[in-house]
Write a protein that holds these residues in place. Structure first.
Motif, PDB file in Angstrom:
ATOM      1  N   LEU A 213      -3.223  -0.170  -6.588  1.00 32.95           N
ATOM      2  CA  LEU A 213      -3.239  -0.788  -5.267  1.00 32.95           C
ATOM      3  C   LEU A 213      -4.662  -1.175  -4.869  1.00 32.95           C
ATOM      4  O   LEU A 213      -4.911  -2.281  -4.362  1.00 32.95           O
ATOM      5  CB  LEU A 213      -2.651   0.197  -4.249  1.00 32.95           C
ATOM      6  N   LEU A 214      -5.609  -0.281  -5.135  1.00 29.47           N
ATOM      7  CA  LEU A 214      -6.987  -0.489  -4.698  1.00 29.47           C
ATOM      8  C   LEU A 214      -7.681  -1.631  -5.439  1.00 29.47           C
ATOM      9  O   LEU A 214      -8.527  -2.320  -4.858  1.00 29.47           O
ATOM     10  CB  LEU A 214      -7.788   0.807  -4.869  1.00 29.47           C
ATOM     11  N   VAL A 215      -7.366  -1.847  -6.715  1.00 30.11           N
ATOM     12  CA  VAL A 215      -8.017  -2.939  -7.454  1.00 30.11           C
ATOM     13  C   VAL A 215      -7.449  -4.298  -7.062  1.00 30.11           C
ATOM     14  O   VAL A 215      -8.013  -5.335  -7.416  1.00 30.11           O
ATOM     15  CB  VAL A 215      -7.916  -2.761  -8.988  1.00 30.11           C
ATOM     16  N   ASN A 216      -6.346  -4.302  -6.328  1.00 31.23           N
ATOM     17  CA  ASN A 216      -5.664  -5.547  -5.973  1.00 31.23           C
ATOM     18  C   ASN A 216      -5.611  -5.728  -4.455  1.00 31.23           C
ATOM     19  O   ASN A 216      -4.561  -5.991  -3.885  1.00 31.23           O
ATOM     20  CB  ASN A 216      -4.248  -5.563  -6.565  1.00 31.23           C
ATOM     21  N   GLN A 217      -6.775  -5.577  -3.804  1.00 25.86           N
ATOM     22  CA  GLN A 217      -6.929  -5.832  -2.373  1.00 25.86           C
ATOM     23  C   GLN A 217      -6.105  -4.886  -1.493  1.00 25.86           C
ATOM     24  O   GLN A 217      -5.943  -5.139  -0.298  1.00 25.86           O
ATOM     25  CB  GLN A 217      -6.521  -7.286  -2.034  1.00 25.86           C
ATOM     26  N   GLY A 218      -5.560  -3.826  -2.078  1.00 26.93           N
ATOM     27  CA  GLY A 218      -4.691  -2.943  -1.307  1.00 26.93           C
ATOM     28  C   GLY A 218      -3.318  -3.522  -1.062  1.00 26.93           C
ATOM     29  O   GLY A 218      -2.564  -3.038  -0.206  1.00 26.93           O
ATOM     30  N   VAL A 219      -2.960  -4.552  -1.848  1.00 26.73           N
ATOM     31  CA  VAL A 219      -1.728  -5.297  -1.634  1.00 26.73           C
ATOM     32  C   VAL A 219      -0.646  -4.855  -2.614  1.00 26.73           C
ATOM     33  O   VAL A 219      -0.894  -4.707  -3.815  1.00 26.73           O
ATOM     34  CB  VAL A 219      -1.975  -6.817  -1.794  1.00 26.73           C
ATOM     35  N   SER A 220       0.559  -4.631  -2.095  1.00 27.97           N
ATOM     36  CA  SER A 220       1.721  -4.297  -2.920  1.00 27.97           C
ATOM     37  C   SER A 220       2.786  -5.379  -2.778  1.00 27.97           C
ATOM     38  O   SER A 220       3.017  -5.913  -1.685  1.00 27.97           O
ATOM     39  CB  SER A 220       2.312  -2.950  -2.484  1.00 27.97           C
ATOM     40  N   LYS A 221       3.430  -5.706  -3.902  1.00 30.88           N
ATOM     41  CA  LYS A 221       4.590  -6.594  -3.909  1.00 30.88           C
ATOM     42  C   LYS A 221       5.859  -5.843  -4.312  1.00 30.88           C
ATOM     43  O   LYS A 221       6.886  -6.461  -4.564  1.00 30.88           O
ATOM     44  CB  LYS A 221       4.347  -7.772  -4.851  1.00 30.88           C
ATOM     45  N   ASN A 222       5.746  -4.530  -4.373  1.00 30.21           N
ATOM     46  CA  ASN A 222       6.867  -3.683  -4.763  1.00 30.21           C
ATOM     47  C   ASN A 222       7.725  -3.372  -3.535  1.00 30.21           C
ATOM     48  O   ASN A 222       7.298  -2.656  -2.620  1.00 30.21           O
ATOM     49  CB  ASN A 222       6.348  -2.388  -5.396  1.00 30.21           C
ATOM     50  N   LYS A 223       8.936  -3.898  -3.499  1.00 31.03           N
ATOM     51  CA  LYS A 223       9.789  -3.745  -2.326  1.00 31.03           C
ATOM     52  C   LYS A 223      10.060  -2.284  -1.991  1.00 31.03           C
ATOM     53  O   LYS A 223      10.241  -1.926  -0.824  1.00 31.03           O
ATOM     54  CB  LYS A 223      11.116  -4.474  -2.555  1.00 31.03           C
ATOM     55  N   ARG A 224      10.081  -1.437  -3.006  1.00 34.04           N
ATOM     56  CA  ARG A 224      10.353  -0.024  -2.771  1.00 34.04           C
ATOM     57  C   ARG A 224       9.235   0.649  -1.989  1.00 34.04           C
ATOM     58  O   ARG A 224       9.428   1.718  -1.410  1.00 34.04           O
ATOM     59  CB  ARG A 224      10.578   0.698  -4.097  1.00 34.04           C
ATOM     60  N   GLU A 225       8.038   0.040  -1.995  1.00 37.14           N
ATOM     61  CA  GLU A 225       6.890   0.619  -1.311  1.00 37.14           C
ATOM     62  C   GLU A 225       6.668   0.035   0.076  1.00 37.14           C
ATOM     63  O   GLU A 225       5.803   0.508   0.815  1.00 37.14           O
ATOM     64  CB  GLU A 225       5.625   0.404  -2.161  1.00 37.14           C
ATOM     65  N   PHE A 226       7.420  -1.004   0.457  1.00 37.50           N
ATOM     66  CA  PHE A 226       7.162  -1.684   1.723  1.00 37.50           C
ATOM     67  C   PHE A 226       7.417  -0.760   2.919  1.00 37.50           C
ATOM     68  O   PHE A 226       8.393  -0.008   2.953  1.00 37.50           O
ATOM     69  CB  PHE A 226       8.050  -2.929   1.867  1.00 37.50           C
ATOM     70  N   GLU A 227       6.528  -0.842   3.880  1.00 34.19           N
ATOM     71  CA  GLU A 227       6.709  -0.103   5.127  1.00 34.19           C
ATOM     72  C   GLU A 227       7.552  -0.917   6.112  1.00 34.19           C
ATOM     73  O   GLU A 227       8.235  -0.352   6.966  1.00 34.19           O
ATOM     74  CB  GLU A 227       5.350   0.232   5.736  1.00 34.19           C
ATOM     75  N   ASN A 228       7.465  -2.243   6.010  1.00 38.60           N
ATOM     76  CA  ASN A 228       8.257  -3.128   6.855  1.00 38.60           C
ATOM     77  C   ASN A 228       9.437  -3.686   6.064  1.00 38.60           C
ATOM     78  O   ASN A 228       9.413  -3.728   4.833  1.00 38.60           O
ATOM     79  CB  ASN A 228       7.406  -4.288   7.380  1.00 38.60           C
ATOM     80  N   ARG A 229      10.416  -4.156   6.756  1.00 35.44           N
ATOM     81  CA  ARG A 229      11.562  -4.789   6.106  1.00 35.44           C
ATOM     82  C   ARG A 229      11.141  -6.147   5.549  1.00 35.44           C
ATOM     83  O   ARG A 229      10.506  -6.946   6.240  1.00 35.44           O
ATOM     84  CB  ARG A 229      12.708  -4.965   7.112  1.00 35.44           C
ATOM     85  N   SER A 230      11.499  -6.403   4.298  1.00 33.75           N
ATOM     86  CA  SER A 230      11.106  -7.651   3.646  1.00 33.75           C
ATOM     87  C   SER A 230      11.974  -8.805   4.120  1.00 33.75           C
ATOM     88  O   SER A 230      13.201  -8.762   3.988  1.00 33.75           O
ATOM     89  CB  SER A 230      11.230  -7.510   2.119  1.00 33.75           C
TER      90      SER A 230
END
Length: 391
Positions: A213-230
């Motif tokens: 996560l940290l090497v990629n701007q702190g950005v996740s594209k993993n739906k299982r990790e989302f805090e908000n509804r996609s």
């Protein structure tokens, strides 16, 4: 005059060039499949489950510290005999840095000195959160001893194996057993290269996920990790403050190709070390060795001039450079750098590292160094020493 012989140099094959060209003409230049292949290949080589590629080993060290929760008020210890990145990574996290003096035989962080310092720190309630041993020159530290101390005193371990991909401790790959995270460097002078680049390997999935996560701007594209509804497949989330530390497909392609020759690179380095042992016999220098627990990848070949020549080290260095021998000094002790002296460190605190620094010179060592070039290096060194004694 002979061609310049550097202390280290990359070995690039036709296959390496073709691999990079294939990546260059593919659909991806960054964040493609080759990076993932390279990560898995390095993890497999290291006996680890996870690999996280970065644009440099410095970046990998930084996110390793962050993944372990290093922050302001924490303490991180490392060796003074290293490149500054081994200490700077903790300062990036606003942590306090301290050092442990080196073993006079391996030039690595000394486990005996570490034990003494930990016992004192425990009495003062000033134990480190993380210790970063550095496998200097490709020679593994005594990781079992350091690991046992970590179990006793409760600190995490980041192995800085920037010099040591392919090295082994008691027959097992560095990074596979005695640390939380291990870091490799693929700078051109290292054992293998991806031009620039680094890698963190670990067996701990939460640490791997955090570093990725940290090497990629702190950005996740993993739906299982989302805090908000996609709302749709385009969605991504920034879940922490990260960095653009990504490795490119071109770098990963070169690294994957180089990895196929890693064994031969190390074998040739070890042959050249044996050559130096023969050629330097009888000279007033101390040669680096290899502990019985270690299989070194021999990134560097640092010699120590005898004490009678200490004052002439600069003269010998200049003579070698004037004759196209790219000797170098590894390393200026970190605690003697102006930045760290501003933090309260001073000369005399780590005398073994300082004595080592005062007398060391690194001789050329890389796979494409020929036997004839090695003999030339030693002949010029002999001339330099003779001149120094005259002076």
């Amino acid at each position: 005059m002979a061609n310049f012989i550097p202390y280290g140099r990359q070995s690039i094959s036709v296959a390496d060039v073709e691999a990079v060209c294939d990546a260059l003409t593919s659909d991806f230049l960054t964040q493609g499949p080759v990076v993932g292949e390279f990560e898995q290949a390095v993890a497999d080589l290291s006996g680890c489950k996870f690999g996280i590629a970065a644009n440099s080993a410095t970046s990998a060290l930084h996110v390793a510290c962050l993944a372990l929760g290093v922050s302001e008020g924490d303490r991180v210890w490392t060796t003074p005999n290293t490149f500054i990145a081994s200490a700077n990574c903790a300062r990036y996290c606003y942590a306090d840095v301290d050092f442990v003096d080196i073993d006079p035989q391996t030039y690595n962080l000394c486990p005996i000195k570490l034990a003494e310092k930990l016992a004192q720190a425990a009495q003062e309630d000033k134990l480190p959160k993380v210790v970063i041993p550095v496998h200097f020159g490709g020679h593994p530290c005594d990781m079992r001893a350091i690991y046992e101390l970590s179990q006793q005193y409760g600190f995490a371990i980041i192995e800085d194996a920037s010099h040591a991909i392919g090295a082994k401790f008691k027959g097992t790959p560095v990074g596979s057993r005695y640390s939380d995270i291990c870091i490799f460097s693929f700078h051109p002078v290292k054992v293998m290269t991806s031009a620039e680049g680094g890698m963190a390997v670990t067996n701990k999935e939460p640490l791997a996920e955090r570093m990725r996560l940290l090497v990629n701007q702190g950005v996740s594209k993993n739906k299982r990790e989302f805090e908000n509804r996609s709302p749709g497949d385009w969605y991504y989330e920034q879940q922490t403050l990260g960095f653009n530390y990504r490795m490119t497909e071109l770098q990963a392609a070169l690294g994957l190709s180089q990895l196929k020759r890693l064994t031969s690179f190390i074998e040739r380095r070890r042959e050249l070390v044996q050559g130096y042992y023969q050629l330097l016999r009888g000279l007033p220098v101390q040669l680096p060795g290899e502990a019985d627990y270690a299989y070194s990848s021999w990134h560097l070949f640092p010699i120590l001039l005898n004490e009678a020549l200490t004052e002439q080290r600069a003269t010998i260095f200049k003579y070698l450079r004037d004759h196209n021998i790219g000797t170098q000094v590894h390393y200026i002790p970190v605690h003697t750098q102006p930045y760290y002296q501003q933090l309260g460190f001073h000369c005399g605190q780590f005398p073994i590292a300082e004595d080592y620094y005062a007398r060391t010179l690194s001789l050329p060592l890389f796979p494409d160094l020929s036997d004839q070039e090695q003999e030339h290096v030693v002949n010029v060194l002999k001339e330099a020493i003779d001149q120094a004694f005259i002076l």
